[in-house]
Design a protein around this motif. Structure first.
Motif, PDB file in Angstrom:
ATOM      1  N   LEU A 126       0.819  -1.175   0.191  1.00 37.02           N
ATOM      2  CA  LEU A 126       0.444   0.123  -0.241  1.00 37.02           C
ATOM      3  C   LEU A 126       0.732   1.323   0.167  1.00 37.02           C
ATOM      4  O   LEU A 126       0.356   2.193  -0.552  1.00 37.02           O
ATOM      5  CB  LEU A 126      -1.601  -0.180   1.471  1.00 37.02           C
ATOM      6  CG  LEU A 126      -2.022   1.155   1.134  1.00 37.02           C
ATOM      7  CD1 LEU A 126      -2.828   0.976   0.156  1.00 37.02           C
ATOM      8  CD2 LEU A 126      -2.478   0.977   2.528  1.00 37.02           C
ATOM      9  N   LEU A 127       2.230   1.047   0.674  1.00 32.78           N
ATOM     10  CA  LEU A 127       2.560   2.419   0.405  1.00 32.78           C
ATOM     11  C   LEU A 127       3.670   2.741  -0.288  1.00 32.78           C
ATOM     12  O   LEU A 127       3.754   3.338  -0.929  1.00 32.78           O
ATOM     13  CB  LEU A 127       3.739   2.810   1.860  1.00 32.78           C
ATOM     14  CG  LEU A 127       3.121   2.158   3.057  1.00 32.78           C
ATOM     15  CD1 LEU A 127       4.629   2.062   4.390  1.00 32.78           C
ATOM     16  CD2 LEU A 127       2.569   4.046   3.321  1.00 32.78           C
ATOM     17  N   GLY A 162      -3.069  14.139  -1.342  1.00 31.96           N
ATOM     18  CA  GLY A 162      -3.694  13.438  -2.212  1.00 31.96           C
ATOM     19  C   GLY A 162      -3.428  11.952  -3.182  1.00 31.96           C
ATOM     20  O   GLY A 162      -4.067  11.087  -3.057  1.00 31.96           O
ATOM     21  N   GLY A 163      -2.264  11.873  -3.118  1.00 31.43           N
ATOM     22  CA  GLY A 163      -1.426  10.143  -3.563  1.00 31.43           C
ATOM     23  C   GLY A 163      -2.218   9.716  -2.169  1.00 31.43           C
ATOM     24  O   GLY A 163      -2.600   8.263  -2.562  1.00 31.43           O
ATOM     25  N   GLY A 164      -1.798   9.659  -1.287  1.00 27.72           N
ATOM     26  CA  GLY A 164      -2.001   9.141   0.275  1.00 27.72           C
ATOM     27  C   GLY A 164      -3.456   8.324   0.281  1.00 27.72           C
ATOM     28  O   GLY A 164      -3.858   7.194   0.600  1.00 27.72           O
ATOM     29  N   GLY A 171      -8.149   4.961  -0.354  1.00 27.83           N
ATOM     30  CA  GLY A 171      -9.791   5.274  -0.787  1.00 27.83           C
ATOM     31  C   GLY A 171      -9.779   3.901  -1.748  1.00 27.83           C
ATOM     32  O   GLY A 171     -10.646   3.452  -2.349  1.00 27.83           O
ATOM     33  N   ILE A 172      -8.880   4.040  -2.702  1.00 27.51           N
ATOM     34  CA  ILE A 172      -8.934   3.127  -4.344  1.00 27.51           C
ATOM     35  C   ILE A 172      -8.403   1.090  -3.567  1.00 27.51           C
ATOM     36  O   ILE A 172      -9.061   0.527  -4.009  1.00 27.51           O
ATOM     37  CB  ILE A 172      -8.210   3.172  -5.036  1.00 27.51           C
ATOM     38  CG1 ILE A 172      -8.741   4.839  -5.859  1.00 27.51           C
ATOM     39  CG2 ILE A 172      -8.476   2.646  -5.916  1.00 27.51           C
ATOM     40  CD1 ILE A 172     -10.059   4.954  -6.185  1.00 27.51           C
ATOM     41  N   VAL A 173      -7.972   1.584  -2.447  1.00 31.44           N
ATOM     42  CA  VAL A 173      -7.121   0.247  -2.262  1.00 31.44           C
ATOM     43  C   VAL A 173      -7.372  -0.637  -1.487  1.00 31.44           C
ATOM     44  O   VAL A 173      -7.905  -1.412  -1.274  1.00 31.44           O
ATOM     45  CB  VAL A 173      -5.220  -0.004  -2.514  1.00 31.44           C
ATOM     46  CG1 VAL A 173      -4.818  -1.439  -2.175  1.00 31.44           C
ATOM     47  CG2 VAL A 173      -4.890   0.676  -4.075  1.00 31.44           C
TER      48      VAL A 173
END
Length: 405
Positions: free
Chosen positions: A34-35, A272-274, A279-281
């Motif tokens: 995830l990171l 936003g990237g985090g 939110g998606i994964v």
């Protein structure tokens, strides 16, 4: 006078240091993955910020450059795996950046034929949809349903084994920090300032002898290159590239989360990237109604936080400094809003689970006895109390502000 590093750069360094400290401790494999995807999403959001935030160009086709970078990296590492030549994995994302740049050369040229914002938005949308359709029809280049798989360990060098997820995360962190530094530096260059000026008043820039379309074209090239790097990192993490990376849905997600974080600073790209990865994964693994939450969050940000999360934090911080008499009410307001969110989440989750259970049992509808169960009544009560508290606090704050003025 002492020179200080910009706040965005300081926050980037601190975030990278914290993540590096966590790598070797308790993080499981899913969190590491995830990171890595978060680092790639940060780069993608930062590149999109060049177009949207600095250039004022609404792009619905950013997945075009991300997908080009992913496929470029995948084909390169497939060739390395077949031992046609050797390229270390450390440089593979740069190949993705070159692929994204080549696509941006064509896409940017088409989009800047006319500088009207609606024209640019529609052209980017059409190009992204065209690329996605082409990926379905050209399996020799884009692969079949499984995409273009590869083994990232083919790029091992100097005794480094990239089968270890921690090494991949370190690679992604290095690229994200370097990209954020470069893009932050670009905002301070004359070209970056001319790009912002073209967004504010293109006619005045043209009257000064400059060409706004050239600066917009430059923004497309920069955004395409760095988005390709982000796509290359995604491909390395997933060990493959597939057609869904080119979809318009992905482009819309990148645009939404870039706006969500904030277009005014590099820190907004970090947030936003985090948020994109969470939110998606991560969120779909927790709740089946995750799209509802994302939609409501985006609507709230557009209506009440037009400058994004970073802008809301800056605004709240300034109010905290300038209005000492309202600090207690600000704290109560935050608590009330948090309680309202918790109550709303409980209502949505409880209602959805009761509905699914009843439909699986009989399929005849939703009984009132389940609708007015103790769980839902408690959540409704929390929402009503918190909403009432918010309204009372807002009215008192407006009265005090009116008296002070």
């Amino acid at each position: 006078m002492k020179q200080r590093l910009p706040h965005g750069v300081l926050y980037s360094i601190m975030a990278a240091a914290i993540l590096l400290a966590l790598i070797w401790w308790w993080l499981p494999g899913f969190a590491l993955s995830l990171l890595v995807q978060s680092c790639a999403a940060v780069i993608i959001c930062a590149s999109l910020r060049v177009l949207v935030g600095m250039g004022g160009i609404i792009s619905f086709g950013h997945a075009l450059y991300v997908g080009a970078g992913a496929y470029g990296t995948a084909h390169l590492l497939q060739a390395v795996e077949a031992q046609h030549f050797f390229v270390p994995l450390l440089l593979a994302p740069v190949a993705g950046g070159v692929a994204g740049l080549l696509v941006a050369v064509i896409a940017g040229w088409l989009c800047t034929r006319r500088t009207h914002p609606i024209f640019m938005a529609m052209v980017t949308l059409a190009l992204c949809e065209l690329a996605y359709t082409l990926a379905q029809m050209w399996p020799a280049l884009f692969g079949d349903e499984s995409g273009i798989p590869f083994d990232r360990t083919a790029g091992n060098f100097l005794g480094l084994n990239f089968a270890d997820e921690r090494l991949v995360l370190i690679l992604a962190l290095l690229y994200s920090v370097v990209v954020l530094f470069l893009l932050h530096g670009f905002t301070r260059t004359p070209a970056g300032k001319w790009l912002v000026a073209s967004r504010e008043d293109a006619m005045r820039v043209a009257s000064l002898g400059m060409y706004p379309a050239r600066f917009q074209y430059m923004a497309f090239l920069i955004a395409g290159f760095f988005a390709g790097i982000g796509g290359g990192l995604l491909a390395i993490e997933l060990e493959g590239a597939h057609a869904s990376m080119l979809s318009v849905v992905q482009s819309g997600s990148y645009l939404m989360f870039t706006y969500l974080g904030g277009l005014g600073s590099v820190v907004g790209s970090l947030i936003g990237g985090g948020a994109f990865s969470l939110g998606i994964v991560w969120l779909p693994a927790i709740t089946p109604v995750w799209e509802l939450y994302l939609g409501l969050l985006f609507v709230y940000v557009v209506l009440y936080w037009p400058q994004g999360i970073v802008g809301a934090i800056n605004s709240g911080y300034l109010q905290w400094l300038n209005h000492k008499e309202l600090r207690s009410k600000m704290v109560l307001m935050v608590i009330a809003k948090a309680g309202c969110c918790i109550g709303a989440i409980g209502m949505v989750e409880g209602g959805y689970r009761f509905w699914r259970a009843y439909m699986a049992a009989s399929g005849n509808g939703f009984p009132l006895t389940e609708l007015f169960s103790g769980w839902l009544i408690a959540c409704m009560a929390i929402c009503i109390i918190c909403l009432g508290s918010i309204l009372v606090l807002q009215r008192q704050s407006h009265r005090k502000a009116g008296r002070a003025s």
